[in-house]
Design an enzyme around this catalytic site. Structure first.
Site, mmCIF file in Angstrom:
data_model
loop_
_atom_site.group_PDB
_atom_site.id
_atom_site.type_symbol
_atom_site.label_atom_id
_atom_site.label_comp_id
_atom_site.label_asym_id
_atom_site.label_seq_id
_atom_site.Cartn_x
_atom_site.Cartn_y
_atom_site.Cartn_z
ATOM 1 N N SER A 106 4.881 -4.040 -1.904
ATOM 2 C CA SER A 106 3.982 -5.195 -1.820
ATOM 3 C C SER A 106 3.953 -5.975 -3.132
ATOM 4 O O SER A 106 4.093 -5.390 -4.217
ATOM 5 C CB SER A 106 2.579 -4.680 -1.498
ATOM 6 N N TYR A 147 -4.736 0.322 -3.250
ATOM 7 C CA TYR A 147 -3.610 -0.036 -2.370
ATOM 8 C C TYR A 147 -2.352 -0.332 -3.193
ATOM 9 O O TYR A 147 -1.272 0.217 -2.932
ATOM 10 C CB TYR A 147 -3.997 -1.249 -1.514
HETATM 11 N N1 LIG Z 1 1.229 -8.372 5.974
HETATM 12 C C1 LIG Z 1 1.383 -8.586 4.665
HETATM 13 O O1 LIG Z 1 1.087 -9.665 4.144
HETATM 14 C C2 LIG Z 1 1.968 -7.512 3.776
HETATM 15 C C3 LIG Z 1 2.163 -7.796 2.418
HETATM 16 C C4 LIG Z 1 2.693 -6.820 1.593
HETATM 17 C C5 LIG Z 1 3.047 -5.590 2.106
HETATM 18 N N2 LIG Z 1 2.837 -5.313 3.426
HETATM 19 C C6 LIG Z 1 3.223 -4.001 3.932
HETATM 20 O O2 LIG Z 1 4.023 -4.159 5.095
HETATM 21 C C7 LIG Z 1 3.792 -3.102 6.019
HETATM 22 C C8 LIG Z 1 3.396 -3.643 7.376
HETATM 23 O O3 LIG Z 1 2.211 -4.437 7.230
HETATM 24 P P1 LIG Z 1 1.515 -5.190 8.444
HETATM 25 O O4 LIG Z 1 0.866 -6.415 7.896
HETATM 26 O O5 LIG Z 1 2.459 -5.302 9.589
HETATM 27 O O6 LIG Z 1 0.353 -4.151 8.778
HETATM 28 P P2 LIG Z 1 -0.156 -3.576 10.180
HETATM 29 O O7 LIG Z 1 -1.434 -2.854 9.887
HETATM 30 O O8 LIG Z 1 -0.180 -4.647 11.212
HETATM 31 O O9 LIG Z 1 0.979 -2.531 10.553
HETATM 32 C C9 LIG Z 1 0.997 -1.216 10.077
HETATM 33 C C10 LIG Z 1 1.182 -0.286 11.251
HETATM 34 O O10 LIG Z 1 1.222 1.052 10.742
HETATM 35 C C11 LIG Z 1 0.480 1.891 11.598
HETATM 36 N N3 LIG Z 1 -0.033 3.011 10.830
HETATM 37 C C12 LIG Z 1 -1.018 3.001 9.880
HETATM 38 N N4 LIG Z 1 -1.255 4.229 9.444
HETATM 39 C C13 LIG Z 1 -0.405 5.063 10.105
HETATM 40 C C14 LIG Z 1 -0.204 6.469 10.096
HETATM 41 N N5 LIG Z 1 -0.938 7.264 9.322
HETATM 42 N N6 LIG Z 1 0.756 6.981 10.907
HETATM 43 C C15 LIG Z 1 1.491 6.169 11.715
HETATM 44 N N7 LIG Z 1 1.313 4.827 11.777
HETATM 45 C C16 LIG Z 1 0.379 4.292 10.987
HETATM 46 C C17 LIG Z 1 -0.645 1.011 12.134
HETATM 47 O O11 LIG Z 1 -1.195 1.487 13.347
HETATM 48 C C18 LIG Z 1 0.039 -0.347 12.265
HETATM 49 O O12 LIG Z 1 0.529 -0.550 13.566
HETATM 50 C C19 LIG Z 1 2.735 -2.208 5.358
HETATM 51 O O13 LIG Z 1 3.397 -1.175 4.675
HETATM 52 C C20 LIG Z 1 2.054 -3.140 4.373
HETATM 53 O O14 LIG Z 1 1.477 -2.431 3.296
HETATM 54 C C21 LIG Z 1 2.314 -6.261 4.268
#
Ligand SMILES: NC(=O)c1ccc[n+]([C@@H]2O[C@H](COP(=O)([O-])OP(=O)(O)OC[C@H]3O[C@@H](n4cnc5c(N)ncnc54)[C@H](O)[C@@H]3O)[C@@H](O)[C@H]2O)c1
Length: 340
Positions: A149, A174
């Site tokens: 991130s 985080y």
């Molecule tokens: N969306 C953003 O702007 C952004 C920015 C930087 C980094 N990220 C990273 O990208 C990735 C995806 O983000 P997103 O926005 O799609 O989030 P999201 O919450 O929509 O997706 C994450 C998924 O992981 C699943 N999950 C969470 N904990 C879990 C566990 N213990 N076991 C199995 N599954 C689990 C959730 O149910 C969810 O479906 C994450 O790693 C997040 O940290 C996202």
């Protein structure tokens, strides 16, 4: 190819699964439908990702997920309702499938909640991720894409943020878990030859965006005529990245890993366009044709002042090429929001 996607029912994961299936690959999706936001949204994401837009009858969470698993199963797609903290459960899945490459997106996301629940963030984002790497070691899986991130940069004063900048000063649990992931990932690369790309996503938006993220939250509240919480004076700024550009970056990282060995790289995936909170809100207001009713609040702990990606490395190494300007991306997001 057989890809294991963790978090494949979330925002970014469901778009990735959709793209991989369209290209004719097989996908194993591991997701625990955590309570970070409503599981029904993740069920809808999953159905869209596999192009099954049947009318899903919701009842209770456990039954709904059971139904989803049987409804979604096909020759090239399987969903596991599985927590990445449970290594034994993961191991059973690894025993059942030949996995060519893992794209690890499952995590507890969100800066502010991590300040309230730091231990849970540590369990999922660090231990859960290590469980996957331990299984890579045991099952000889050598290719891994990992979601990091932009938050690892903290309040970096040098703009734009480059991968060579020091990231020793995160300002939220985080962000610290994501930095730990980068460091521990390097250990598994070094000791067990797991080729790895760590992707530092810069605030991702677009259809299916998480409801907790500001663009989605503002759009919803403004369209319902409700007050929006507005933190700070509006000068904080973000490098917002449109979902299609992020998926382009992930799929190009996969291709790079497949054709190269001895890889450990960290890459920024941003749009390289900085938008202030004031500009973001004005764009949403204009696109919706409605004005916001702002509730002014002080800046929140854990929020960084500005993010801005230097994407030179991703462009050079994998041919990353973001194309969506903010105005166009918001137009597409709002169209999706009003349709859903
Ligand atoms: N969306 C953003 O702007 C952004 C920015 C930087 C980094 N990220 C990273 O990208 C990735 C995806 O983000 P997103 O926005 O799609 O989030 P999201 O919450 O929509 O997706 C994450 C998924 O992981 C699943 N999950 C969470 N904990 C879990 C566990 N213990 N076991 C199995 N599954 C689990 C959730 O149910 C969810 O479906 C994450 O790693 C997040 O940290 C996202």
């Amino acid at each position: 190819m057989n890809y294991l996607v963790t978090g494949g029912s979330g925002f970014i994961g469901s778009h990735l699964v959709e793209q991989l299936l369209k290209k004719g690959h097989s996908v194993i999706n591991i997701d625990n439908f955590d309570n970070f936001y409503n599981y029904q949204i993740k069920i809808k994401n999953t159905l869209e990702s596999i192009d099954k837009n049947s009318d899903f009858e919701f009842s209770d969470k456990e039954n709904d997920i059971k139904n989803l698993i049987s409804l979604s199963k096909s020759d090239n797609y399987v969903l596991y309702y599985q927590d990445i903290r449970d290594k034994n459960g993961l191991e059973d899945i690894f025993k059942n499938h030949k996995i060519d490459l893992i794209i690890h997106l499952a995590a507890l996301a969100g800066v502010r909640p991590s300040i309230e629940r730091p231990l849970e963030y540590e369990e999922v984002n660090i231990r859960g991720t290590m469980n996957l790497w331990e299984l890579c070691k045991d099952f000889g899986i050598k290719k891994f894409v990992c979601a990091s991130s932009s938050s690892v940069y903290g309040n970096n004063e040098k703009i734009p943020f480059a991968e060579t900048d020091n990231v020793d000063n995160p300002i939220s649990p985080y962000a610290a878990t994501k930095k730990c992931g980068e460091i521990l990932g390097h250990v598994y690369h070094q000791l067990y030859n797991v080729d790895m790309i760590q992707l530092r996503f810069f605030t991702v938006y677009g259809p299916r965006q998480r409801p907790d993220l500001a663009i989605h939250k503002f759009t919803k509240l403004i369209s319902e005529g409700q007050e929006i919480p507005f933190y700070g004076d509006g000068s904080t700024a973000r490098d917002y990245t449109y979902i299609e550009d992020i998926i382009d970056g992930i799929t190009k990282s996969i291709s790079y890993l497949e054709s190269n060995s001895k890889v450990y790289e960290i890459l920024n995936l941003g749009e390289s366009e900085v938008i202030t909170l004031n500009e973001m809100l004005a764009t949403i207001e204009k696109t919706l044709g409605k004005s916001a009713n702002k509730k002014m609040l002080p800046m929140q702990a854990g929020d960084v002042q500005k993010t801005n990606a230097d994407i030179t490395k991703a462009k050079t190494l994998i041919g990353y090429k973001p194309t969506t300007h903010f105005q166009n991306g918001i137009k597409k997001f709002v169209e999706w929001f009003l349709r859903k």
